[in-house]
Design a protein around this motif. Structure first.
Motif, PDB file in Angstrom:
ATOM      1  N   THR A 106      -8.159   8.008   5.668  1.00  0.00           N
ATOM      2  CA  THR A 106      -8.582   8.130   4.272  1.00  0.00           C
ATOM      3  C   THR A 106      -7.347   8.298   3.405  1.00  0.00           C
ATOM      4  O   THR A 106      -6.602   9.268   3.561  1.00  0.00           O
ATOM      5  CB  THR A 106      -9.515   9.329   4.085  1.00  0.00           C
ATOM      6  OG1 THR A 106     -10.700   9.125   4.854  1.00  0.00           O
ATOM      7  CG2 THR A 106      -9.883   9.507   2.623  1.00  0.00           C
ATOM      8  N   ARG A 107      -7.137   7.354   2.504  1.00  0.00           N
ATOM      9  CA  ARG A 107      -5.999   7.410   1.586  1.00  0.00           C
ATOM     10  C   ARG A 107      -6.468   7.986   0.253  1.00  0.00           C
ATOM     11  O   ARG A 107      -7.432   7.496  -0.333  1.00  0.00           O
ATOM     12  CB  ARG A 107      -5.411   6.009   1.395  1.00  0.00           C
ATOM     13  CG  ARG A 107      -4.250   5.944   0.413  1.00  0.00           C
ATOM     14  CD  ARG A 107      -3.500   4.632   0.525  1.00  0.00           C
ATOM     15  NE  ARG A 107      -2.834   4.535   1.827  1.00  0.00           N
ATOM     16  CZ  ARG A 107      -1.961   3.578   2.148  1.00  0.00           C
ATOM     17  NH1 ARG A 107      -1.652   2.640   1.273  1.00  0.00           N
ATOM     18  NH2 ARG A 107      -1.410   3.555   3.337  1.00  0.00           N
TER      19      ARG A 107
ATOM     20  N   VAL B 278     -10.514   4.819   0.816  1.00  0.00           N
ATOM     21  CA  VAL B 278      -9.615   5.284  -0.236  1.00  0.00           C
ATOM     22  C   VAL B 278     -10.414   6.173  -1.180  1.00  0.00           C
ATOM     23  O   VAL B 278     -11.574   5.899  -1.484  1.00  0.00           O
ATOM     24  CB  VAL B 278      -8.956   4.123  -1.021  1.00  0.00           C
ATOM     25  CG1 VAL B 278      -8.098   3.279  -0.101  1.00  0.00           C
ATOM     26  CG2 VAL B 278      -9.992   3.261  -1.730  1.00  0.00           C
TER      27      VAL B 278
ATOM     28  N   ALA C  56      -7.660  -0.366  -6.091  1.00  0.00           N
ATOM     29  CA  ALA C  56      -8.188   0.409  -4.965  1.00  0.00           C
ATOM     30  C   ALA C  56      -8.941  -0.477  -3.993  1.00  0.00           C
ATOM     31  O   ALA C  56      -8.810  -0.342  -2.763  1.00  0.00           O
ATOM     32  CB  ALA C  56      -9.103   1.518  -5.490  1.00  0.00           C
TER      33      ALA C  56
ATOM     34  N   HIS D 138      -5.246   8.437  -3.450  1.00  0.00           N
ATOM     35  CA  HIS D 138      -4.149   7.868  -4.238  1.00  0.00           C
ATOM     36  C   HIS D 138      -4.611   7.607  -5.669  1.00  0.00           C
ATOM     37  O   HIS D 138      -5.752   7.219  -5.915  1.00  0.00           O
ATOM     38  CB  HIS D 138      -3.679   6.552  -3.595  1.00  0.00           C
ATOM     39  CG  HIS D 138      -2.508   5.924  -4.268  1.00  0.00           C
ATOM     40  ND1 HIS D 138      -1.251   6.506  -4.284  1.00  0.00           N
ATOM     41  CD2 HIS D 138      -2.389   4.762  -4.953  1.00  0.00           C
ATOM     42  CE1 HIS D 138      -0.417   5.716  -4.951  1.00  0.00           C
ATOM     43  NE2 HIS D 138      -1.079   4.657  -5.359  1.00  0.00           N
TER      44      HIS D 138
ATOM     45  N   ASP E 222      -6.592  -2.607  -1.950  1.00  0.00           N
ATOM     46  CA  ASP E 222      -5.898  -1.810  -0.935  1.00  0.00           C
ATOM     47  C   ASP E 222      -6.804  -1.524   0.249  1.00  0.00           C
ATOM     48  O   ASP E 222      -6.394  -1.678   1.408  1.00  0.00           O
ATOM     49  CB  ASP E 222      -5.410  -0.501  -1.560  1.00  0.00           C
ATOM     50  CG  ASP E 222      -4.245   0.115  -0.797  1.00  0.00           C
ATOM     51  OD1 ASP E 222      -3.487  -0.636  -0.152  1.00  0.00           O
ATOM     52  OD2 ASP E 222      -4.085   1.339  -0.855  1.00  0.00           O
ATOM     53  N   VAL E 223      -8.043  -1.096  -0.010  1.00  0.00           N
ATOM     54  CA  VAL E 223      -8.916  -0.728   1.098  1.00  0.00           C
ATOM     55  C   VAL E 223      -9.275  -1.945   1.945  1.00  0.00           C
ATOM     56  O   VAL E 223      -9.417  -1.845   3.165  1.00  0.00           O
ATOM     57  CB  VAL E 223     -10.177   0.007   0.587  1.00  0.00           C
ATOM     58  CG1 VAL E 223     -11.224  -0.950   0.012  1.00  0.00           C
ATOM     59  CG2 VAL E 223     -10.772   0.870   1.685  1.00  0.00           C
TER      60      VAL E 223
ATOM     61  N   TYR F 208      -4.746   5.237  -8.023  1.00  0.00           N
ATOM     62  CA  TYR F 208      -4.637   3.797  -8.235  1.00  0.00           C
ATOM     63  C   TYR F 208      -4.623   3.461  -9.725  1.00  0.00           C
ATOM     64  O   TYR F 208      -5.203   4.175 -10.555  1.00  0.00           O
ATOM     65  CB  TYR F 208      -5.801   3.078  -7.553  1.00  0.00           C
ATOM     66  CG  TYR F 208      -5.725   3.111  -6.051  1.00  0.00           C
ATOM     67  CD1 TYR F 208      -4.948   2.193  -5.356  1.00  0.00           C
ATOM     68  CD2 TYR F 208      -6.418   4.075  -5.323  1.00  0.00           C
ATOM     69  CE1 TYR F 208      -4.863   2.227  -3.970  1.00  0.00           C
ATOM     70  CE2 TYR F 208      -6.337   4.115  -3.941  1.00  0.00           C
ATOM     71  CZ  TYR F 208      -5.559   3.193  -3.273  1.00  0.00           C
ATOM     72  OH  TYR F 208      -5.466   3.234  -1.906  1.00  0.00           O
TER      73      TYR F 208
END
Length: 375
Positions: A61-62, A100, A72, A64, A75-76, A66
């Motif tokens: 789990t990030r 994320v 987001a 961040h 990225d995921v 965004y």
């Protein structure tokens, strides 16, 4: 938001730009993407399950801040796809997923938010197991686990694997030694100059391995306190102002250990290193960078091959964590990296393409279809 596909594009290719137009095209190759929102705690999260062909999806789990929701989602999607390939290359009976959480972990992360997130992960019924990533830690996973059975990377005190950056760094170190063996005929890094961009959790441990072997290490980090702490602990390390300065240094090895997209046209044009081997995910900024590296004589160790040690560490927790067993498995990254280089040579393709081919073959040999929890 759901789509299914038995195969996926290589991880070094960027997914289509997500938007409400052409949504299913943007999610091509992913089995499921779930948006989670809880106004009471401020939780806004995305969970992406790329593939469960080899087993339930596992990925961190990030947390961040965004720039926007599209960033987001991009990225995921990229991270979850990479986890499928990473698990396959590590030989694990797992698929790939990622989550994320949108926000600044320094100000937005609260126990109530993490518990809310745990309830969302629990609702997926075991198709996705979560763990730590950028912006989260083992203590956070302990809180998530209060509401969720499908959590790894918990603290040692709670029977978990603890900080997964330990074996992530160890695996990158093993991959670097494999690359050195191909590049210079010996796995030894003594006397080699290694530039490490990002000396947070993983980069710090990697620097320790390199110094212990006798390498000369040059570092940089955008977070001044992190950089300062490393320099105080290891005064033999030399620091430069930023990544732009680092890649222009006379390096033997360049190790990107921060966020993705580290290898773009501009970096490749000035990079003096013979080897690139680092812990960051999705290092290739766009399709074709892998060929630019090859044209310049740079040996690239594919990121999801060499940084799989953390996944191996948290996956071991599912069987009752044993650090010695997990470390032995992570040591196998050396042989896996050599396999990738051998395949690249035999097929006449860059190592990134060779790694994709091996991973895709392993996923295709697995039972097709969507994994469902027992019962």
């Amino acid at each position: 938001m759901t789509t299914t596909s038995p195969s996926a594009p290589p991880t070094h290719r960027e997914p289509a730009h997500p938007s409400t137009t052409g949504l299913f095209d943007a999610l091509e190759g992913h089995e499921q993407v779930v948006a989670c929102a809880d106004p009471d705690t401020g939780l806004r999260a995305l969970v992406a399950v790329h593939s469960t062909a080899r087993g339930p999806a596992l990925g961190g789990t990030r947390f961040h801040a965004y720039a926007d929701q599209d960033a987001a989602l991009r990225d995921v999607l990229a991270l979850s796809r990479g986890m499928s390939y990473k698990a396959a290359m590590a030989g694990l009976p797992l698929g790939g997923g990622k989550a994320v959480i949108l926000g600044d972990p320094r100000t937005d992360k609260t126990p109530d938010l993490l518990r809310s997130y745990g309830r969302f992960v629990q609702s997926l019924g075991g198709r996705y197991y979560t763990a730590c990533d950028v912006g989260t830690c083992s203590a956070d996973m302990d809180v998530v686990a209060e509401q969720c059975r499908y959590v790894t990377g918990r603290s040692v005190e709670q029977g978990g694997a603890g900080d997964s950056s330990v074996l992530t760094a160890y695996g990158v170190y093993q991959g670097m030694r494999a690359a050195a063996e191909v590049a210079w005929g010996s796995p030894e890094l003594t006397g080699r100059t290694v530039g490490v961009a990002g000396v947070g959790k993983v980069g710090r441990h990697l620097v320790g391995h390199l110094l212990d072997e006798g390498a000369d290490v040059v570092v940089t980090d955008v977070h001044a306190p992190t950089l300062g702490a490393l320099l105080q602990a290891r005064p033999e390390v030399r620091a430069v102002a930023d990544t732009a300065a680092l890649v222009r240094e006379p390096l033997d090895v360049y190790a990107p250990c921060a966020l993705g997209g580290a290898l773009d046209d501009d970096v490749v044009a000035v990079l003096s290193a013979r080897v690139v081997c680092g812990a960051a995910n999705n290092q290739l900024a766009h399709p074709g960078v892998e060929r630019l590296l090859e044209e310049r004589g740079v040996l690239y160790a594919p990121d999801y091959v060499v940084n799989a040690g953390g996944l191996i560490q948290v996956a071991d927790e599912l069987d009752g964590f044993d650090f010695a067993r997990a470390r032995e498995r992570a040591a196998g990254i050396h042989a896996t990296t050599r396999e990738v280089f051998a395949r690249a040579a035999s097929d006449g393709v860059p190592p990134a393409v060779a790694a994709d081919r091996i991973a895709e073959q392993r996923m295709q040999r697995s039972a097709p279809g969507v994994w469902l929890p027992e019962g």
